[in-house]
Design an enzyme around this catalytic site. Structure first.
Site, PDB file in Angstrom:
ATOM      1  N   SER A 144       0.848  -1.196   0.000  1.00  0.00           N
ATOM      2  CA  SER A 144       0.000   0.000   0.000  1.00  0.00           C
ATOM      3  C   SER A 144       0.880   1.241   0.000  1.00  0.00           C
ATOM      4  O   SER A 144       1.995   1.210   0.547  1.00  0.00           O
ATOM      5  CB  SER A 144      -0.890   0.020   1.252  1.00  0.00           C
ATOM      6  OG  SER A 144      -1.550   1.269   1.393  1.00  0.00           O
ATOM      7  N   TYR A 158      -1.704  -0.309  10.155  1.00  0.00           N
ATOM      8  CA  TYR A 158      -1.854  -0.751   8.769  1.00  0.00           C
ATOM      9  C   TYR A 158      -0.629  -0.366   7.935  1.00  0.00           C
ATOM     10  O   TYR A 158      -0.047  -1.190   7.222  1.00  0.00           O
ATOM     11  CB  TYR A 158      -3.119  -0.133   8.164  1.00  0.00           C
ATOM     12  CG  TYR A 158      -3.360  -0.518   6.727  1.00  0.00           C
ATOM     13  CD1 TYR A 158      -3.852  -1.772   6.397  1.00  0.00           C
ATOM     14  CD2 TYR A 158      -3.089   0.384   5.689  1.00  0.00           C
ATOM     15  CE1 TYR A 158      -4.075  -2.129   5.072  1.00  0.00           C
ATOM     16  CE2 TYR A 158      -3.315   0.032   4.371  1.00  0.00           C
ATOM     17  CZ  TYR A 158      -3.801  -1.221   4.067  1.00  0.00           C
ATOM     18  OH  TYR A 158      -4.009  -1.576   2.754  1.00  0.00           O
TER      19      TYR A 158
END
Length: 253
Positions: A144, A158
């Site tokens: 990501s 995350y």
């Protein structure tokens, strides 16, 4: 140089979001699929949809929780035996819940770290064991853009988990550099999937164009790709050098 055809593809986390979208695209392209996820009802529904739309395609499904390394080490080889091997394995499964560190949600943040890091690691172990035995294959690790810099709030754990995946994938790539095994790290930007529910930031793209960009990047088989390339490749370069206060504004974090 991209392989001319990766016919047999396994996708983890295939019951929703990017994994589900990739399954639909690959079935339409005539690829044979093995789809795994925790939610077997959604997998079975997706299998029926794909076979109804594309008769003659092969679509195998199996329940698999990446949080269970023994299950991963069993299910992936079993599916490989049924499919005659895999040409590409896409380590896509992951979760995005979380909160600021110290905000009373330590257990949730640990779950994010465990699933995204250890779950993907388990997938990579099984994939690479198979590819080493075959002396060929394409491993795709879904990271990501949140991995590039530390981000506030729900992206604390995350982003850290995805930064770990960047290092893991690069280490694997270093191991097999120059061989017939290709390793690709994909860094999606903000795409409107379930994992991003409630935190749509600037530059967020809808799911369908996001999946199209992801598919195109995977098919090129680069070492690393930002998805969609515009605007996330230049934004990613900026994120590396901007002060943290500016990173917060650019990312909406």
């Amino acid at each position: 140089m991209p392989h001319p055809l990766r016919q047999r593809i396994l996708i983890t986390g295939a019951s929703s979001g990017l994994g589900e979208g990739l399954a639909r695209r690959y079935a339409a392209m005539g690829r044979d699929l093995a789809l795994v996820a925790r939610r077997t009802d959604r997998l079975e529904a997706l299998r029926k949809e794909l076979l109804d739309a594309h008769p003659g395609r092969r679509v195998e499904v199996a329940p698999m929780d990446v949080d269970d390394p023994d299950a991963v080490a069993t299910v992936i080889p079993e599916l490989a035996d049924r499919m005659g091997g895999f040409d590409r394995i896409i380590a896509n499964a992951g979760i995005g819940k979380g909160a600021s560190v110290g905000a009373g949600m330590a257990a949730v943040n640990r779950h994010v770290l465990a699933t995204n890091v250890l779950g993907t690691h388990a997938t990579c172990e099984a994939a690479m064991e198979l590819f080493r035995a075959q002396d060929a294959g394409h491993l795709v690790v879904i990271s990501s853009v949140a991995s590039i810099r530390g981000m506030k709030g729900s992206r604390n754990a995350y982003g850290a988990s995805k930064a770990a995946l960047n290092a893991l994938a690069e280490g694997i790539r270093s191991d097999v550099l120059g061989s017939r095994i290709v390793v690709t790290t994909i860094l999606p930007g903000f795409i409107a999937t379930d994992i991003n529910t409630g935190r749509r930031g600037p530059f967020t793209v809808d799911l369908d164009p996001g999946v199209d960009a992801l598919l195109a990047a995977i098919e090129r088989e680069p070492a690393k790709a930002y998805v969609p390339q515009w605007p996330w490749r230049p934004i990613s370069a900026l994120l590396r050098v901007l002060p943290l206060s500016a990173v917060r504004r650019v990312t909406g974090a």
